[in-house]
Enzyme design. Sequence first.
Site: not given
Length: 553
Positions: A272, A222
């Site tokens: 990752e 957002d």
Amino acid sequence: MHNKQRSSQTGSFGVNRHHWWRDAVIYQVYVRSFLDSTGDGIGDLAGVRAGLPYLRKLGVDGIWLSPFYPSPQHDHGYDVADYRDVDPVYGDLDEFDRLVASAHRLGIRVLLDIVPNHCSSEHPWFREALAAAPGSPERARFHFADGRGPDGSEPPNNWHAMFGGPAWTRVTEADGRPGQWYLHMFTPEQPDWNWRNPEVADEFDQVLRFWLDRGVDGFRIDVAAGLFKHPELPDSPDPEADARTRDSVNPLAWNQPEVHDVWRHWRAVCEEYTARDGRERLLVGEVSVPSAREHAKYVRPDELHQAFFFDLLGAPWDADAFRKVISEAMQDIAGTGSTVTWVLNNHDQVRTVTRYGEPAEGSGLGAARARAAALLMLALPGAAYIYQGEELGLPEVVDLPDDVLTDPIFRRTGSRARIRDGCRVPLPWSGQASPFGFTSGAEGAKPWLPQPEYFAEYATHRALADTRSSWHLYRDGLQLRSALHQLGEGTLRWLDTQPGVLAFARGDDLVCAVNFGTAPVPAPVPGTPLLSSGPCRPGELPGSTAAWWIDGS
């Protein structure tokens, strides 16, 4: 087959060279209005889980869930009080885990809506800040400042909030005296985080990992052009621009250069996790910036994977306007190595059926144009997002009584201009009267926003049974998009057409054309189309209609 390895019925996503998100079709679930499993009139996570087979049948690649975190609901979840839990009105963490597991079994990925620009005024850190003294570490997590004037009674600067009124609220200090002011670019119940404080960045790093560890496939971010404000918080030359446009216009409050470092770090966190299991996690940003060129900076290879391209959503129904928007996006955004993320509807905008010129009941010209726009969007290179109810052809509900409106824009301004309740009315699923199968409660249970009687025409059980419905148009478009190698990721080539008609080729032989006018025109390809948004005779493209052909010439 299509170059994307689609999810299998068993839910095994597989590890492949194709980046699934580059041409994915994601369905936006406004949880509060999707399906209610408890009978309280408010949609919930168990309702989303119950609706997964419907979404699987539609053929989407994933879902994006609106905020379901604990919240006082001043802005229906975009005022987050706890980023690591589920509000009891929507369920609990166990139900969330069941939802993710069920979605993955069906081959549907799950994206969460994360809100890093601001939190709820009931967030524990903000309550600590209110209790602490000026200049304290607790206040440094937000934007607290002394007021102007001899007694500090004027706000620190002249900025206005996007939802109306000043962007600053004065607090009462522990000794009872009027004190400092805090910044909120939306409502006073949504104080803005101070991202120049490393504690804030560290906190959100842990929030990301909390949900990634629970198996989510990525995040919709957002206000992704927000987070950082000009360090000196100076006056704006046009302080009411954000409120006037309901957009992130103030250059001192949005699109600061430091925000790109945040997205580089978040991308590294996602990479990752991907390195552990080969399953790519997606970051898609709500990015509202002045140009496609600025937009492109957010989707550079080490930043967000995608950012919503809102220019198509805001374009008028006009062939030249659509061509300009699409061309600029393809040039500036695709040039980064990303793909464009197309959107025609969302929870903040008037639905296309109404936006393109139709009254509340949504029949006729507006509905035809909305169907044509959908077929155009699904033919464009890149990814696409569908807002719940869009596939049903739902119109905007424009006549909700004042006493049921919940949008903070209405509460703060008293104006109905650009309020968002009308596109958030709960979905109709079955039956001839409200609640149309939305809630499983006892007879007389009421949805949190009232559904109009004409929603009976759009109920999903009717849409699935009627092969002429918008639902079947979306389903057929998604099936072809999956099966045809010409569609999905790639490029397009514009074709010469008469005024008012837009046509382009995908690959060597797939042609999409849209007639923006009202009178029929000759089709760009002879023969019967593969798919059309309305009745389409061979050799002719009716007004307000889009169609796809395979050109065998």
